[in-house]
Scaffold this motif. Structure first.
Motif, PDB file in Angstrom:
ATOM      1  N   ARG A 144      40.853  15.645  50.135  1.00 40.76           N
ATOM      2  CA  ARG A 144      40.056  16.920  50.295  1.00 40.76           C
ATOM      3  C   ARG A 144      39.162  16.957  50.926  1.00 40.76           C
ATOM      4  NH1 ARG A 144      41.505  18.801  45.609  1.00 40.76           N
ATOM      5  NH2 ARG A 144      39.500  18.524  44.658  1.00 40.76           N
ATOM      6  N   LYS A 145      38.005  16.364  50.921  1.00 42.82           N
ATOM      7  CA  LYS A 145      36.933  16.254  51.449  1.00 42.82           C
ATOM      8  C   LYS A 145      37.250  15.770  52.979  1.00 42.82           C
ATOM      9  CE  LYS A 145      32.296  14.097  51.649  1.00 42.82           C
ATOM     10  NZ  LYS A 145      31.290  12.929  51.093  1.00 42.82           N
ATOM     11  N   ILE A 146      38.166  14.927  53.319  1.00 37.42           N
ATOM     12  CA  ILE A 146      38.411  14.549  54.655  1.00 37.42           C
ATOM     13  C   ILE A 146      39.001  15.407  55.411  1.00 37.42           C
ATOM     14  CG2 ILE A 146      39.794  12.743  55.963  1.00 37.42           C
ATOM     15  CD1 ILE A 146      39.059  10.726  53.885  1.00 37.42           C
ATOM     16  N   ARG A 147      40.006  16.286  54.590  1.00 40.29           N
ATOM     17  CA  ARG A 147      40.490  17.441  55.487  1.00 40.29           C
ATOM     18  C   ARG A 147      39.795  18.492  55.843  1.00 40.29           C
ATOM     19  NH1 ARG A 147      44.597  16.682  51.004  1.00 40.29           N
ATOM     20  NH2 ARG A 147      46.473  15.860  51.880  1.00 40.29           N
ATOM     21  N   GLY A 148      38.766  18.688  54.907  1.00 41.32           N
ATOM     22  CA  GLY A 148      37.545  19.510  55.185  1.00 41.32           C
ATOM     23  C   GLY A 148      36.820  19.139  56.524  1.00 41.32           C
ATOM     24  N   THR A 149      36.590  17.792  56.574  1.00 44.48           N
ATOM     25  CA  THR A 149      35.704  17.428  57.745  1.00 44.48           C
ATOM     26  C   THR A 149      36.558  17.400  58.986  1.00 44.48           C
ATOM     27  OG1 THR A 149      34.572  15.747  56.281  1.00 44.48           O
ATOM     28  CG2 THR A 149      34.702  15.163  58.714  1.00 44.48           C
TER      29      THR A 149
END
Length: 239
Positions: free
Chosen positions: A140-145
């Motif tokens: 989820r963090k990587i998708r946000g990035t």
């Protein structure tokens, strides 16, 4: 001896990270003796790999490692290039790092099949009851990035257009030369092998891999660099 902190060989490449591959090839090009260590991630100064420890002097980030080598050891990675080619080589590196890299990240982490075949293995040390939660949180963090950076906002069709143009541009720059900017490898080749090689890995299904495969000179380049600089991707040590 200088120590390079790495993740280790993965997905058919000398390292899971193209930035680590770049840093290791820079050390090889400079002819420096080094060893690799896979236990340094938790101590990484910037929270990322690679970084080096050169007699107690810590340098993090592959580009800063290059600048450090040039400054301390007086090695010119672009010796023989004209000022114009030096500038073009530097900009070419940054294009790969800011374009190809994010599409590789997107393909590896956002595609469920690719994630299961690759990045999921990074979580093996986490106990099973917690592991799926950790995986979901990081993804989820990587998708946000990716959304903030912009790559995550493209449709599949838009990505294909951009990647086709990017692979064609890289193939055009390489042409029929053995290296991207002439008959001898330069700093840009460390970046090119790291990022084009990672994108071309048959381990994953991704549009960029397919676009690179359309250019025989790029696939031949990756194979040649692997043979020339990373024939043994075991512990990565170099004397």
């Amino acid at each position: 001896m200088l120590t390079l902190y790495t993740f280790g060989p993965s997905f058919g490449m000398p390292d899971a990270s193209p930035f680590v591959v770049k840093a290791e090839m820079l050390l090889k090009l400079a002819g420096l003796s080094y060893r690799t260590d896979r236990s340094g991630f938790r101590r990484a100064p910037k929270g990322k790999l690679p970084y080096i420890d050169d007699g107690g002097e810590i340098v993090a980030d592959s580009t800063l490692i290059r600048l450090y080598i040039e400054r301390k050891y007086g090695f010119d990675f672009d010796a023989g290039l004209t000022p114009e080619r030096r500038g073009a080589a530097w900009m070419f590196e940054k294009a790969l790092e800011d374009h190809f890299y994010w599409h590789v990240v997107h393909a590896r982490w956002c595609d469920d099949e690719n994630f299961a075949k690759g990045p999921a293995s990074f979580f093996k040390a986490i106990p099973w009851p917690v592991r799926p939660l950790a995986q979901a949180l990081i993804r989820r963090k990587i998708r946000g990035t990716l959304h903030g950076q912009g790559t995550g906002r493209y449709t599949s069709e838009e990505q294909s257009q951009l990647l086709k143009r990017g692979a064609q541009a890289a193939a055009d720059v390489l042409g029929d030369k053995p290296y991207f900017f002439g008959d001898a490898p330069c700093g840009a080749d460390a970046t090119a092998f790291g990022f084009i090689g990672s994108a071309a890995s048959p381990h994953f299904r991704m549009a960029l891999r397919d676009e690179i495969a359309n250019h025989p000179n790029l696939t031949a380049y990756v194979a040649r660099m692997q043979r020339e600089f990373f024939r043994d991707t075991g512990d990565g040590s170099s004397a």
